[in-house]
Design an enzyme around this catalytic site. Structure first.
Site, short mmCIF file in Angstrom:
data_model
loop_
_atom_site.label_atom_id
_atom_site.label_comp_id
_atom_site.label_asym_id
_atom_site.label_seq_id
_atom_site.Cartn_x
_atom_site.Cartn_y
_atom_site.Cartn_z
CB THR A 1 -0.90 -0.01 1.25
OG1 THR A 1 -1.55 1.25 1.40
CG2 THR A 1 -0.10 -0.26 2.53
CG ASP A 2 -1.17 4.97 -1.01
OD1 ASP A 2 -1.73 4.34 -0.08
OD2 ASP A 2 -1.77 5.82 -1.71
CD GLU A 3 -3.45 3.53 4.46
OE1 GLU A 3 -3.24 3.42 5.67
OE2 GLU A 3 -4.58 3.51 3.95
CE LYS B 1 -0.07 -4.59 2.93
NZ LYS B 1 -0.48 -5.93 2.38
CE1 TYR C 1 -3.49 -2.68 5.65
CE2 TYR C 1 -3.31 -0.33 5.16
CZ TYR C 1 -3.38 -1.64 4.73
OH TYR C 1 -3.34 -1.93 3.38
P1 NAD Z 1 -9.83 -7.34 1.95
O1 NAD Z 1 -9.85 -7.05 3.42
O2 NAD Z 1 -11.02 -7.05 1.13
O3 NAD Z 1 -9.46 -8.88 1.72
C1 NAD Z 1 -8.49 -9.55 2.46
C2 NAD Z 1 -8.62 -11.04 2.17
O4 NAD Z 1 -7.58 -11.72 2.89
C3 NAD Z 1 -9.94 -11.65 2.66
O5 NAD Z 1 -10.46 -12.52 1.68
C4 NAD Z 1 -9.56 -12.40 3.92
O6 NAD Z 1 -10.39 -13.51 4.19
C5 NAD Z 1 -8.13 -12.81 3.59
N1 NAD Z 1 -7.33 -13.05 4.81
C6 NAD Z 1 -7.21 -12.24 5.87
N2 NAD Z 1 -6.43 -12.81 6.80
C7 NAD Z 1 -6.02 -14.00 6.29
C8 NAD Z 1 -5.17 -15.04 6.75
N3 NAD Z 1 -4.59 -14.98 7.95
N4 NAD Z 1 -4.98 -16.12 5.96
C9 NAD Z 1 -5.56 -16.20 4.73
N5 NAD Z 1 -6.38 -15.25 4.25
C10 NAD Z 1 -6.61 -14.16 5.01
O7 NAD Z 1 -8.54 -6.58 1.41
P2 NAD Z 1 -8.31 -5.84 0.01
O8 NAD Z 1 -8.83 -4.48 0.10
O9 NAD Z 1 -8.74 -6.73 -1.08
O10 NAD Z 1 -6.71 -5.74 0.02
C11 NAD Z 1 -5.92 -6.80 -0.50
C12 NAD Z 1 -4.44 -6.42 -0.36
O11 NAD Z 1 -4.17 -5.21 -1.04
C13 NAD Z 1 -4.01 -6.19 1.09
O12 NAD Z 1 -2.73 -6.72 1.24
C14 NAD Z 1 -3.99 -4.68 1.23
O13 NAD Z 1 -3.05 -4.28 2.19
C15 NAD Z 1 -3.57 -4.27 -0.17
N6 NAD Z 1 -4.05 -2.95 -0.62
C16 NAD Z 1 -5.37 -2.62 -0.55
C17 NAD Z 1 -5.79 -1.39 -1.05
C18 NAD Z 1 -7.25 -0.99 -1.03
O14 NAD Z 1 -7.55 0.14 -1.37
N7 NAD Z 1 -8.18 -1.85 -0.67
C19 NAD Z 1 -4.85 -0.50 -1.59
C20 NAD Z 1 -3.51 -0.87 -1.62
C21 NAD Z 1 -3.11 -2.10 -1.15
O1 DAU Z 2 -4.17 3.93 0.45
C1 DAU Z 2 -4.38 2.56 0.34
C2 DAU Z 2 -5.24 2.07 1.48
O2 DAU Z 2 -6.56 2.53 1.23
C3 DAU Z 2 -5.22 0.56 1.66
O3 DAU Z 2 -3.93 0.15 1.99
C4 DAU Z 2 -6.20 0.12 2.76
O4 DAU Z 2 -6.25 -1.29 2.82
C5 DAU Z 2 -7.57 0.66 2.40
O5 DAU Z 2 -8.47 0.34 3.44
C6 DAU Z 2 -7.52 2.18 2.20
O6 DAU Z 2 -7.25 2.86 3.46
P1 DAU Z 2 -8.00 4.21 3.86
O7 DAU Z 2 -7.95 4.36 5.32
O8 DAU Z 2 -7.51 5.34 3.02
O9 DAU Z 2 -9.49 3.83 3.34
P2 DAU Z 2 -10.93 4.04 4.00
O10 DAU Z 2 -11.92 3.66 2.95
O11 DAU Z 2 -11.04 3.39 5.34
O12 DAU Z 2 -11.00 5.61 4.21
C7 DAU Z 2 -10.81 6.51 3.13
C8 DAU Z 2 -10.87 7.92 3.69
O13 DAU Z 2 -12.23 8.18 4.11
C9 DAU Z 2 -10.02 8.14 4.93
O14 DAU Z 2 -9.49 9.45 4.88
C10 DAU Z 2 -10.99 7.99 6.09
C11 DAU Z 2 -12.29 8.51 5.50
N1 DAU Z 2 -13.52 7.89 6.02
C12 DAU Z 2 -13.62 6.54 6.01
C13 DAU Z 2 -14.77 5.91 6.47
C14 DAU Z 2 -14.87 4.41 6.47
C15 DAU Z 2 -14.57 8.68 6.47
O15 DAU Z 2 -14.50 9.91 6.46
N2 DAU Z 2 -15.69 8.06 6.92
C16 DAU Z 2 -15.83 6.71 6.96
O16 DAU Z 2 -16.89 6.21 7.44
#
Ligand code: NAD
Ligand code: DAU
Length: 360
Positions: free
Chosen positions: A136-138, A166, A162
């Site tokens: 992630t970019d975080e 990562k 988190y």
């Molecule tokens: P998600 O939470 O939707 O899915 C995570 C999946 O991993 C689920 O299917 C869960 O059952 C599985 N999982 C969790 N713990 C596990 C374990 N111990 N063993 C096996 N499986 C397990 O997550 P996502 O949003 O699809 O993110 C996927 C990946 O991409 C993550 O590594 C996250 O850090 C990264 N990522 C997400 C975003 C985003 O915006 N969602 C952005 C950048 C990077």
């Molecule tokens: O940047 C990549 C990341 O983006 C991933 O690594 C994470 O897995 C993914 O969850 C996401 O993280 P964020 O914290 O940026 O996403 P989230 O959707 O939780 O929140 C997006 C923004 O919106 C953040 O600034 C918090 C705000 N927010 C979120 C929720 C859920 C609100 O204001 N209200 C809300 O109810």
């Protein structure tokens, strides 16, 4: 036929990736989806592919070394695409422990298993084996100067449990590359949106709440900025990095699409209103009156913004879907899959799993 192990394939990005890969490669590849099915994993996301002969689901925890080693000893795995993680920042603030366990120790288990299966006695690796760690970019922290961007060279500065977990997992992958010449890549991506996203994250949560006439909770002043990328573009980027990227390199993947949270929520309301028929009773309550400012997230990062220059120059990837197009597609998907939303919000997807796999 190339065999992929995809971890976390029942989650949001993992399931989109599996769909993308079957759409692109059809029967030329085999995918083994390894997922523990936490609250975020949902086999309903994969209904369309579950009967394919070249698809297998294995319910396993990535921290379970025995189960993971067995997958590698029973299959000639060519590629690992490692998505499995605890992914929600708010949950990590409440309970960091499971983030360290899954994201750090689980990643180490995956690395150990792949290394054991792929390493030759002389320390070289079997031809064509590759591991891609999805991050992630975080990990780069928060930007304060509007002219700054995250580059692959930006120092790590994670703030939430988190992002700290990562970052640790990225360093473990890097340690394997540097120490053992382990054939891997790391990708660091910005915020994804699109189909199958669990409604704890901003966009699906706001769509779902708005349709039910519930408050739309905006943290703090709503001016935090995220860089939004349509999930299919991310999936394409991951595949392109594995196919065309240089081994041992990190690639940032981002949309060049920065928006304040409040802008996102207003766009969702406006788009929902355009999509809802005039005689749909929900149109009455889908208005900006639902917006409610609430207490800020602890340690809330202000701005994320990726510079995807390296992936564009080296791999030829760029974000294809504009936010205007992507958000319309996303909203239309949630409209067309209201049952999916009902199931994930009512816990029915667990029941679905039990019914599907009771006899297995
Ligand atoms: P998600 O939470 O939707 O899915 C995570 C999946 O991993 C689920 O299917 C869960 O059952 C599985 N999982 C969790 N713990 C596990 C374990 N111990 N063993 C096996 N499986 C397990 O997550 P996502 O949003 O699809 O993110 C996927 C990946 O991409 C993550 O590594 C996250 O850090 C990264 N990522 C997400 C975003 C985003 O915006 N969602 C952005 C950048 C990077
Ligand atoms: O940047 C990549 C990341 O983006 C991933 O690594 C994470 O897995 C993914 O969850 C996401 O993280 P964020 O914290 O940026 O996403 P989230 O959707 O939780 O929140 C997006 C923004 O919106 C953040 O600034 C918090 C705000 N927010 C979120 C929720 C859920 C609100 O204001 N209200 C809300 O109810």
């Amino acid at each position: 036929m190339r065999t992929y192990v995809v971890t976390g394939g029942a989650g949001f990005i993992g399931s989109n990736y599996i769909h993308y890969m079957f759409k692109k490669y059809g029967d030329e590849i085999r995918i083994i989806n390894v997922d523990k099915l936490t609250y975020a994993g949902n086999l309903e996301n994969l209904k369309d592919v579950e009967n394919r002969e070249n698809y297998t689901f294995v319910r396993a925890d990535i921290c379970d070394a025995e189960a993971i080693n067995r997958i590698f000893s029973e299959n000639d795995v060519d590629r690992v695409v490692h998505f499995a993680a605890e992914s929600h920042v708010d949950r990590s603030i409440k309970d960091p422990g499971v983030f360290v366990k899954t994201n750090v120790l689980g990643t180490l288990t995956m690395l150990n298993a792949a290394k054991l299966a792929w390493e030759n006695p002389d320390g070289s690796y079997k031809e064509g084996k590759k591991f891609l760690h999805v991050s992630t970019d975080e990990v780069y922290g928060s930007l304060s100067n509007p002219e700054d961007y995250f580059y692959e060279t930006t120092p790590y500065d994670p703030h939430s449990p988190y992002s700290a977990s990562k970052a640790s997992s990225d360093f473990m992958v890097k340690a394997f590359m540097d120490t053992y010449k382990f054939p891997a890549n790391i990708t660091n991506c910005s915020n994804n949106y699109g189909p199958y996203q669990f409604p704890e994250k901003l966009i699906p949560l706001m769509i779902n709440n708005a349709l039910h006439g519930r408050d739309l909770p905006i943290y703090g002043d709503g001016k935090n900025i995220r860089d939004w990328l349509y999930v299919e573009d991310h999936c394409k980027g991951i595949d392109m990095v594995q196919e065309k990227g240089r081994l041992f390199e990190t690639y940032n993947i981002g949309g060049h699409n920065e928006r304040e949270n409040i802008q996102i929520v207003k766009t969702i309301i406006q788009t929902l209103r355009e999509e809802l028929a005039d005689d749909d009773p929900r149109k009455q309550h889908v208005t900006e009156d639902l917006i409610k400012y609430v207490a800020d997230r602890k340690g809330h990062d202000r701005r994320y913004a990726i510079a995807p220059d390296k992936i564009r120059a080296e791999v030829g990837w760029y974000p294809e879907t504009t936010f205007e197009v992507g958000i319309k597609k996303t909203i239309r998907w949630y409209f067309d899959h209201q049952e999916w939303m009902e199931h994930v919000t009512s816990g029915n997807y667990q029941k679905y799993y039990e019914e599907m796999y009771a006899d297995k």
